[in-house]
Write a protein that holds these residues in place. Structure first.
Motif, PDB file in Angstrom:
ATOM      1  N   ILE A   1     -15.582   3.726  -6.952  1.00  0.00           N
ATOM      2  CA  ILE A   1     -15.125   2.428  -6.454  1.00  0.00           C
ATOM      3  C   ILE A   1     -15.441   2.284  -4.977  1.00  0.00           C
ATOM      4  O   ILE A   1     -15.937   1.246  -4.519  1.00  0.00           O
ATOM      5  CB  ILE A   1     -13.613   2.253  -6.717  1.00  0.00           C
ATOM      6  N   GLY A   2     -15.155   3.336  -4.215  1.00  0.00           N
ATOM      7  CA  GLY A   2     -15.356   3.260  -2.772  1.00  0.00           C
ATOM      8  C   GLY A   2     -16.802   3.149  -2.356  1.00  0.00           C
ATOM      9  O   GLY A   2     -17.119   2.565  -1.312  1.00  0.00           O
ATOM     10  N   MET A   3     -17.720   3.694  -3.148  1.00  0.00           N
ATOM     11  CA  MET A   3     -19.133   3.676  -2.791  1.00  0.00           C
ATOM     12  C   MET A   3     -19.844   2.415  -3.264  1.00  0.00           C
ATOM     13  O   MET A   3     -21.008   2.188  -2.917  1.00  0.00           O
ATOM     14  CB  MET A   3     -19.839   4.907  -3.389  1.00  0.00           C
ATOM     15  N   ALA A   4     -19.181   1.597  -4.058  1.00  0.00           N
ATOM     16  CA  ALA A   4     -19.836   0.442  -4.688  1.00  0.00           C
ATOM     17  C   ALA A   4     -19.996  -0.739  -3.731  1.00  0.00           C
ATOM     18  O   ALA A   4     -19.280  -0.869  -2.737  1.00  0.00           O
ATOM     19  CB  ALA A   4     -19.043   0.010  -5.919  1.00  0.00           C
TER      20      ALA A   4
ATOM     21  N   SER B   1       4.451  -3.300   0.674  1.00  0.00           N
ATOM     22  CA  SER B   1       5.910  -3.273   0.548  1.00  0.00           C
ATOM     23  C   SER B   1       6.417  -2.101  -0.288  1.00  0.00           C
ATOM     24  O   SER B   1       7.511  -1.587  -0.029  1.00  0.00           O
ATOM     25  CB  SER B   1       6.419  -4.585  -0.069  1.00  0.00           C
ATOM     26  N   GLU B   2       5.640  -1.658  -1.248  1.00  0.00           N
ATOM     27  CA  GLU B   2       6.041  -0.512  -2.057  1.00  0.00           C
ATOM     28  C   GLU B   2       5.530   0.778  -1.399  1.00  0.00           C
ATOM     29  O   GLU B   2       4.380   0.828  -0.959  1.00  0.00           O
ATOM     30  CB  GLU B   2       5.469  -0.644  -3.471  1.00  0.00           C
ATOM     31  N   PRO B   3       6.361   1.814  -1.338  1.00  0.00           N
ATOM     32  CA  PRO B   3       5.945   3.064  -0.663  1.00  0.00           C
ATOM     33  C   PRO B   3       5.043   3.915  -1.549  1.00  0.00           C
ATOM     34  O   PRO B   3       5.429   4.976  -2.039  1.00  0.00           O
ATOM     35  CB  PRO B   3       7.278   3.754  -0.369  1.00  0.00           C
ATOM     36  N   ARG B   4       3.813   3.461  -1.725  1.00  0.00           N
ATOM     37  CA  ARG B   4       2.894   4.164  -2.625  1.00  0.00           C
ATOM     38  C   ARG B   4       1.442   3.831  -2.291  1.00  0.00           C
ATOM     39  O   ARG B   4       1.137   2.821  -1.655  1.00  0.00           O
ATOM     40  CB  ARG B   4       3.156   3.761  -4.079  1.00  0.00           C
ATOM     41  N   ALA B   5       0.551   4.706  -2.762  1.00  0.00           N
ATOM     42  CA  ALA B   5      -0.874   4.433  -2.667  1.00  0.00           C
ATOM     43  C   ALA B   5      -1.268   3.462  -3.769  1.00  0.00           C
ATOM     44  O   ALA B   5      -0.599   3.353  -4.802  1.00  0.00           O
ATOM     45  CB  ALA B   5      -1.668   5.734  -2.818  1.00  0.00           C
ATOM     46  N   LEU B   6      -2.356   2.763  -3.564  1.00  0.00           N
ATOM     47  CA  LEU B   6      -2.854   1.868  -4.592  1.00  0.00           C
ATOM     48  C   LEU B   6      -3.431   2.662  -5.754  1.00  0.00           C
ATOM     49  O   LEU B   6      -3.883   3.792  -5.595  1.00  0.00           O
ATOM     50  CB  LEU B   6      -3.964   0.969  -4.034  1.00  0.00           C
ATOM     51  N   THR B   7      -3.410   2.070  -6.921  1.00  0.00           N
ATOM     52  CA  THR B   7      -4.095   2.662  -8.070  1.00  0.00           C
ATOM     53  C   THR B   7      -5.590   2.357  -7.951  1.00  0.00           C
ATOM     54  O   THR B   7      -6.013   1.499  -7.170  1.00  0.00           O
ATOM     55  CB  THR B   7      -3.583   2.064  -9.389  1.00  0.00           C
ATOM     56  N   ASN B   8      -6.380   3.055  -8.733  1.00  0.00           N
ATOM     57  CA  ASN B   8      -7.813   2.774  -8.730  1.00  0.00           C
ATOM     58  C   ASN B   8      -8.102   1.354  -9.198  1.00  0.00           C
ATOM     59  O   ASN B   8      -9.047   0.717  -8.712  1.00  0.00           O
ATOM     60  CB  ASN B   8      -8.554   3.787  -9.610  1.00  0.00           C
ATOM     61  N   ARG B   9      -7.315   0.835 -10.133  1.00  0.00           N
ATOM     62  CA  ARG B   9      -7.540  -0.542 -10.577  1.00  0.00           C
ATOM     63  C   ARG B   9      -7.282  -1.527  -9.435  1.00  0.00           C
ATOM     64  O   ARG B   9      -8.021  -2.511  -9.273  1.00  0.00           O
ATOM     65  CB  ARG B   9      -6.652  -0.867 -11.790  1.00  0.00           C
ATOM     66  N   GLU B  10      -6.260  -1.255  -8.639  1.00  0.00           N
ATOM     67  CA  GLU B  10      -6.004  -2.124  -7.483  1.00  0.00           C
ATOM     68  C   GLU B  10      -7.139  -2.019  -6.472  1.00  0.00           C
ATOM     69  O   GLU B  10      -7.554  -3.027  -5.878  1.00  0.00           O
ATOM     70  CB  GLU B  10      -4.662  -1.753  -6.855  1.00  0.00           C
ATOM     71  N   ARG B  11      -7.648  -0.829  -6.269  1.00  0.00           N
ATOM     72  CA  ARG B  11      -8.791  -0.649  -5.371  1.00  0.00           C
ATOM     73  C   ARG B  11     -10.008  -1.396  -5.918  1.00  0.00           C
ATOM     74  O   ARG B  11     -10.774  -2.003  -5.167  1.00  0.00           O
ATOM     75  CB  ARG B  11      -9.095   0.848  -5.200  1.00  0.00           C
TER      76      ARG B  11
ATOM     77  N   ALA C   1      -7.859  -6.617   2.786  1.00  0.00           N
ATOM     78  CA  ALA C   1      -7.663  -5.178   2.921  1.00  0.00           C
ATOM     79  C   ALA C   1      -8.660  -4.614   3.921  1.00  0.00           C
ATOM     80  O   ALA C   1      -9.690  -5.222   4.205  1.00  0.00           O
ATOM     81  CB  ALA C   1      -7.853  -4.488   1.573  1.00  0.00           C
ATOM     82  N   TYR C   2      -8.342  -3.459   4.481  1.00  0.00           N
ATOM     83  CA  TYR C   2      -9.346  -2.743   5.249  1.00  0.00           C
ATOM     84  C   TYR C   2     -10.303  -2.078   4.265  1.00  0.00           C
ATOM     85  O   TYR C   2     -10.119  -2.122   3.050  1.00  0.00           O
ATOM     86  CB  TYR C   2      -8.712  -1.751   6.210  1.00  0.00           C
ATOM     87  N   THR C   3     -11.352  -1.458   4.765  1.00  0.00           N
ATOM     88  CA  THR C   3     -12.443  -0.985   3.913  1.00  0.00           C
ATOM     89  C   THR C   3     -11.994   0.076   2.908  1.00  0.00           C
ATOM     90  O   THR C   3     -11.385   1.082   3.276  1.00  0.00           O
ATOM     91  CB  THR C   3     -13.581  -0.412   4.771  1.00  0.00           C
ATOM     92  N   VAL C   4     -12.307  -0.158   1.663  1.00  0.00           N
ATOM     93  CA  VAL C   4     -12.048   0.811   0.597  1.00  0.00           C
ATOM     94  C   VAL C   4     -13.093   1.917   0.694  1.00  0.00           C
ATOM     95  O   VAL C   4     -14.296   1.653   0.679  1.00  0.00           O
ATOM     96  CB  VAL C   4     -12.138   0.136  -0.786  1.00  0.00           C
ATOM     97  N   THR C   5     -12.635   3.158   0.811  1.00  0.00           N
ATOM     98  CA  THR C   5     -13.554   4.287   0.937  1.00  0.00           C
ATOM     99  C   THR C   5     -13.551   5.121  -0.344  1.00  0.00           C
ATOM    100  O   THR C   5     -12.656   4.995  -1.183  1.00  0.00           O
ATOM    101  CB  THR C   5     -13.188   5.177   2.130  1.00  0.00           C
ATOM    102  N   GLY C   6     -14.547   6.008  -0.453  1.00  0.00           N
ATOM    103  CA  GLY C   6     -14.688   6.778  -1.673  1.00  0.00           C
ATOM    104  C   GLY C   6     -14.154   8.183  -1.617  1.00  0.00           C
ATOM    105  O   GLY C   6     -14.135   8.876  -2.637  1.00  0.00           O
TER     106      GLY C   6
END
Length: 370
Positions: A332-335, A299-309, A282-287
């Motif tokens: 999550i993004g700052m960790a 493939s699915e037209p949606r944002a990821l859930t926090n658990r996926e992040r 993945a590219y960088t997860v941000t907060g």
């Protein structure tokens, strides 16, 4: 079930041959470094929680619940570091190691890059003050790679202050996807060893992880239903329609985007409505960030859930983030990715145990002042 990092004040039988390092944390975040330290502990050495502090209340609750096992633990101090009396931390016990992932906003490539003049720039000095006050045997400091953007003047100042506090330092620019993390997350990490200790730290070689599967599809596979923080992001039909025109790995600026779905802005950030590639990290997860910055499924037209992040950040499924959905996203993004932290903490433990391991030369040594 939560992953609990052993508390150094708990009573338990000790193996005298295994050295135990009591760790304190400033700017602790939700526990990425804490989990990494727990996972790194082995027959050669262990790292246990002594105390931690962060300015964000939800973040402290998350850390306390997962690392200590008690959401109200007094060893996790909710405080603004600029107003915190370090004697309050000292009352919680001595430390042998210190970690501080000082806030990166003012040094970030994405941010305004205010450096030392910004609100967050001077915060690294509180880590230096803690080194002088507690004199731990080692420390780990983490920040973004964009801190080098001024030709190295900022780094030379920071490194000089760490050295003046009494430490030999080993600064390196880590690309975590090269260490088994399914995310292109690049961070400057400085490991320091107190000058009076005859231990030499070496940067662990990424070659050990050359065959790791760091694809997004593998990282997001098989998330159990019981795992917390799986609330979906609400998306309008317009956003869904836009995503259906974006291929895996693409973003909002694809050439064939219909006129009514185009985003008209002067700057074209590559991360806007960017979809993951299933076969790549993945590219960088941000907060933080507004519409179009939540990271999108290939493939699915949606944002990821926090658990996926959190999966992309390598947090275990048992790790529970406290707070509302946006607070959790920020945490999550700052960790620091626990799996990446584990590699570095293992290297610290091996260094103190005199165990050799494959290594590379630190990449940022040229910024150490003469």
């Amino acid at each position: 079930m939560t992953m609990q990092m052993e508390d150094s004040r708990a009573t338990h039988p000790q193996d005298a041959s295994v050295k135990t390092f009591r760790m304190g944390e400033l700017f602790s975040g939700p526990g990425g470094l804490g989990v990494g330290a727990h996972l790194a502990s082995n027959e050669h050495g262990k790292i246990v929680h002594q105390w931690a502090t962060d300015y964000d209340e939800d973040t402290c609750r998350t850390y306390a619940w997962n690392i200590v096992g008690d959401e109200e633990s007094r060893s996790v101090v909710h405080a603004d570091i600029r107003k915190l009396d370090y004697e309050e931390l000292a009352k919680l016990g001595d430390i042998d190691g210190l970690s501080f992932g000082f806030p990166c906003n003012d040094f970030s490539v994405v941010g305004e890059r205010k450096g030392f003049e910004g609100e967050f720039g001077p915060l690294y000095t509180y880590g230096v003050q803690a080194l002088k006050r507690f004199q731990p045997e080692w420390f780990l400091a983490e920040n973004v790679g964009g801190i080098r953007a001024d030709g190295g003047a900022t780094l030379r100042k920071i490194f000089g202050d760490m050295i003046d506090a009494g430490y030999r330092i080993y600064p390196h620019y880590y690309k975590f996807e090269e260490y088994g993390v399914p995310q292109a997350r690049h961070r400057m990490i400085v490991v320091g060893i107190r000058k009076d200790i005859d231990v030499e730290y070496k940067v662990p070689s990424p070659e050990v992880f050359a065959d790791s599967d760091v694809s997004a599809s593998t990282a997001l596979a098989g998330i159990p239903e019981w795992a917390a923080n799986q609330e979906p992001t609400r998306q309008s039909e317009r956003v869904i329609e836009r995503l259906n025109h974006i291929p895996a790995g693409g973003n909002a600026w694809v050439a064939n985007m219909p006129e009514h779905l185009r985003i008209n802005t002067r700057t074209k950030l590559s991360s806007i409505y960017r979809r993951l590639s299933s076969d790549k990290p993945a590219y960088t997860v941000t907060g933080s960030g507004g519409g179009g910055t939540h990271i999108y499924h290939w493939s699915e037209p949606r944002a990821l859930t926090n658990r996926e992040r959190a999966r992309l950040q390598t947090f275990p499924d048992s790790f529970v983030f406290k707070g509302n959905k946006e607070s959790v996203r920020k945490q999550i993004g700052m960790a620091v990715p626990p799996k990446g932290a584990k590699v570095i903490f293992e290297a610290i433990l091996n260094s103190f145990a005199g165990i050799e391991y494959p290594y590379v030369e630190p990449s940022l040594m040229k910024y150490i002042p003469n």
